[in-house]
Design a protein around this motif. Sequence first.
Motif: not given
Length: 541
Positions: A8-14, A287-292, A456-465
């Motif tokens: 997700i960091r690579a997507y943000h950069a590109r 960036a998919r969020a897992p359950g829970g 924030t992203l260190a807590q999970g790539a799903w935080w990007y959204r």
Amino acid sequence: MNPAIQQIRAYHARSKHHVNRFAAGPGGLDWAQQPDPFRRYAGAERIALPLRADALDIPFAALQRPAAVAARPLDRTHVGLLFELALGLSAWKALGHTKWALRCNPSSGNLHPTEGYLVCPALPDLAGGVYHYLSCDHALERRAAPPAEPWARAWPGAGAIVGLSSIHWREAWKYGERAYRYCQHDVGHAVAALRYAAAALGWQGQVLDGWGDADIAALLGLDRRVDYAEAEPEAPDLLLWIGPPAHTPAPAPLLEALAGASWAGRANRLSPSHRHWPAIDDAEAAARAPGGVRMADGQGGPAPVLPPLAPPPKDMRAAQVIRQRRSAVDFDGHTHLPAADFFAMLDALLPRPGVPPLDALPWRPRVHGLLFVHRVHGLAPGLYCLPRANGAEDALRAAMRPEWLWDSVPGCPAHIPLRLLLPMDLRAAARLIACHQDIAADSAFSLALLAEFRSTLAQGAWWYRRLFWEAGAIGQTLYLQAEAHGVRGTGIGCFFDDEMHRLLGLQDDTFQDLYHFTVGGAVEDARLMTLPAYGHLDGRN
């Protein structure tokens, strides 16, 4: 580093725009492939909703006070009013033989990738089940009819769920790889629009915590491939609970009760062909969020007790403010804002319990404002900062240029943490950073929304959204605040990310620029004709 976070960091950069090149895009618009702005489900039962916004006399000022509006019944009529004010049409515009719809929820390029769904128990005049909202016809399409008794037992109390999904192709058709960002902005716009509409009906509204993307897709029927045979898929985004906060539903009971449902409806194809953007697929997968997973967190210490928001200077109905919202295309370059109006708009960006729309987000603020002030009475033109959370000012100071002033602003209410960084005419810089767009310089002020990115992203790539959702919710707040104060706003998705970072002196991705916005005196396009939102429905009420 976690592979999803790396991706997700690579997507943000590109997907950043640069002065010497833009993010990968189509290079031109293929009008033959322009997506249909309305998703329909052929074969689904359609339930017409009444149009009642004209009769709603709640003042906009009442929405800014907790519990100031008495709760309306949760029934078909008021569910219809919720959708009418949140995701419904606000007008049609016409130029010559071309006509297009505007909606209450803003969207990048007016492309509207966000789809809305209702999940509800049996309500007066509305059977329980899963519905898709068709804004063009102001109607619900019943996608799922679950068994009555198990479905009734699965609900924890009085309330309903509004689900949101995104059709990424709608944005990618015009914007290419950067479109994934814009889809997330629009989810934030829609959350805020729904929260404002719920408040106008006296209802609470909060993004549900603990639901993974797979759970949301199963609840809304987005994982039913047979119903999307050749149609563009929808990515699950979030669920918004409408009802008492103490009784929010968990995934398992609802999904179990839905297992025996009968489904109906096939999604329409929006474009005859498509251009594939693998970077968007990669970002979505990462960036998919897992359950829970939990979004709620602490506030970095006790949250400050803030005074009530000042009422706007104009006594306007909430429905009027919501439905007249427009994105300004041009500004006049001379309108000055009174300082009191400017401070009131910024005050509305500070979260308060029970005050829409920012109370809908269950996490502490992670997005902060950097403002280019051009024309505000009594304020020096220059660069200002608005930290929106406890401790944020210290983190921002540490990341930015050491020479910034961080002075208090004369006349600014003490509880609004607005700081002057640099007194200087920065209209040229604002214009350049906003892809050379005059709207960033001809307004009264523009701002960049800077997110706490790395931590924030260190807590999970799903935080990007979720960072983009927060930025979008701030944008919708400014849209309505601008309307309520007699001016107009517009979101700016095209900006040179790293030019803004260089101006601020940022050396890494501790903070990242996610969204720009601008407010001022709008110039109306006299060539355009405005038509009623639902005139094509022959006076249905």
